[in-house]
Write a protein that holds these residues in place. Structure first.
Motif, short mmCIF file in Angstrom:
data_model
loop_
_atom_site.label_atom_id
_atom_site.label_comp_id
_atom_site.label_asym_id
_atom_site.label_seq_id
_atom_site.Cartn_x
_atom_site.Cartn_y
_atom_site.Cartn_z
N CYS A 26 0.83 -1.20 0.00
CA CYS A 26 0.00 0.00 0.00
C CYS A 26 0.87 1.26 0.00
O CYS A 26 0.57 2.24 -0.70
N HIS A 30 0.84 4.31 -2.61
CA HIS A 30 0.30 5.61 -2.18
C HIS A 30 1.32 6.49 -1.46
O HIS A 30 1.02 7.65 -1.19
N LYS A 34 -0.46 10.36 4.77
CA LYS A 34 -1.90 10.15 4.94
C LYS A 34 -2.18 8.79 5.55
O LYS A 34 -2.80 7.91 4.94
N TRP A 35 -1.69 8.62 6.75
CA TRP A 35 -1.68 7.30 7.37
C TRP A 35 -3.07 6.75 7.62
O TRP A 35 -3.29 5.55 7.53
N SER A 36 -3.98 7.63 7.96
CA SER A 36 -5.33 7.11 8.24
C SER A 36 -5.95 6.58 6.96
O SER A 36 -6.68 5.57 6.96
N SER A 37 -5.63 7.25 5.85
CA SER A 37 -6.17 6.77 4.58
C SER A 37 -5.48 5.47 4.16
O SER A 37 -6.10 4.56 3.61
N ILE A 38 -4.18 5.37 4.44
CA ILE A 38 -3.46 4.12 4.18
C ILE A 38 -4.06 2.99 5.00
O ILE A 38 -4.28 1.88 4.51
N THR A 40 -7.01 2.66 6.04
CA THR A 40 -8.28 2.26 5.43
C THR A 40 -8.03 1.42 4.18
O THR A 40 -8.66 0.38 3.98
N LYS A 41 -7.10 1.90 3.34
CA LYS A 41 -6.85 1.23 2.06
C LYS A 41 -6.30 -0.18 2.23
O LYS A 41 -6.55 -1.06 1.41
N SER A 47 -4.95 1.14 13.11
CA SER A 47 -5.11 2.59 13.03
C SER A 47 -4.01 3.17 12.16
O SER A 47 -2.97 2.53 11.93
N GLY A 48 -4.22 4.38 11.70
CA GLY A 48 -3.20 5.07 10.93
C GLY A 48 -1.92 5.22 11.73
O GLY A 48 -0.82 5.06 11.21
#
Length: 219
Positions: A26, A30, A34-38, A40-41, A47-48
DNA sequence: AAAGCGCTCAACCGCAATACC
DNA sequence: TGGTATTGCGGTTGAGCGCTT
């Protein structure tokens, strides 16, 4: 695995190889931001923050494994003398491939023990020897006995009496390594609060912790 | 063999600073 | 400019391991 058991949305505890692989893939796509988005992805129930920590402390390609060397330990002690517990990340920044967490753990594991041993040895020597020394300065004294980095004994500003706990020295004089001039002081008069201010923290790398500053003589 | 203990280190927490909208 | 999200940091925790009894 996992601590403080209870209802948790996020998975906790040690990372598995599969999770590492997923996170790495991931990040390759990416980037490490943007750890929180990572988080999620990846689809991992992490958690991020947890993803970021795993990357910084374990998955980064430039992480250095293995024991801390004598030179690294020496530098840790000297920088800790100057910076204290507040700036582990800055200390780690002077040790390529080492993380702040690793330095912090190492300090707690190895060096603190040495300090305790050293200070109990001091106590055995009587009150005069132990009165003026905190644990860190004891360690530095112990280390200096083995170290070959000293300021020029003849011409340079005498730093022996300098009180490092209150402020930093004014000096632009040269200092020496094994008899050869190794660099110049580039330290201005600052109170520690100023030193820790945004302005000076952002310029630490160039002013106090640049390549030459690795060789600074900490009393 | 197994219970107890101490140590190590990866991971977590809470908070502050910074970035972004 | 204020609110929210994100990032970064130091301190702390606890699982797991090895050693001792």
């Amino acid at each position: 695995m996992g601590r403080k058991l209870g209802f948790q949305l996020c998975h906790r505890g040690s990372w598995t190889r599969e999770e590492d692989q997923i996170l790495l893939s991931c990040i390759e796509v990416h980037g490490a931001k943007k750890w929180s988005s990572i988080a999620t992805k990846t689809g991992l129930k992490r958690s991020g923050k947890s993803c970021r920590l795993r990357w910084l402390n374990y998955l980064r390609p430039d992480i250095k494994r293995g024991n801390i060397s004598e030179e690294e330990e020496d530098l840790i002690i000297r920088l800790h003398k100057l910076l204290g517990n507040r700036l582990w990340s800055l200390i780690a920044g002077r040790l390529p491939g080492r993380t702040d967490n690793e330095i912090k753990n190492y300090w707690n594991k190895v060096i603190k023990k040495k300090l305790q041993r050293a200070s109990s040895a001091h106590e055995c020597q009587g009150p005069q020897a132990s009165a003026a020394t905190d644990a860190t300065s004891t360690a530095v004294e112990v280390k200096e006995a083995e170290c070959s980095v000293y300021p020029d004994a003849s011409g340079s500003q005498a730093l022996e009496d300098y009180n490092w706990s209150n402020s930093l020295p004014i000096s632009d004089s040269p200092f020496y390594l094994d008899g050869e001039m190794a660099g110049n002081w580039a330290v201005r008069e600052l109170s520690l609060p100023d030193f820790y201010s945004d302005h000076y923290c952002s310029s630490l790398d160039g002013v106090l912790l640049g390549p030459e500053a690795d060789l600074l003589y900490f009393k």
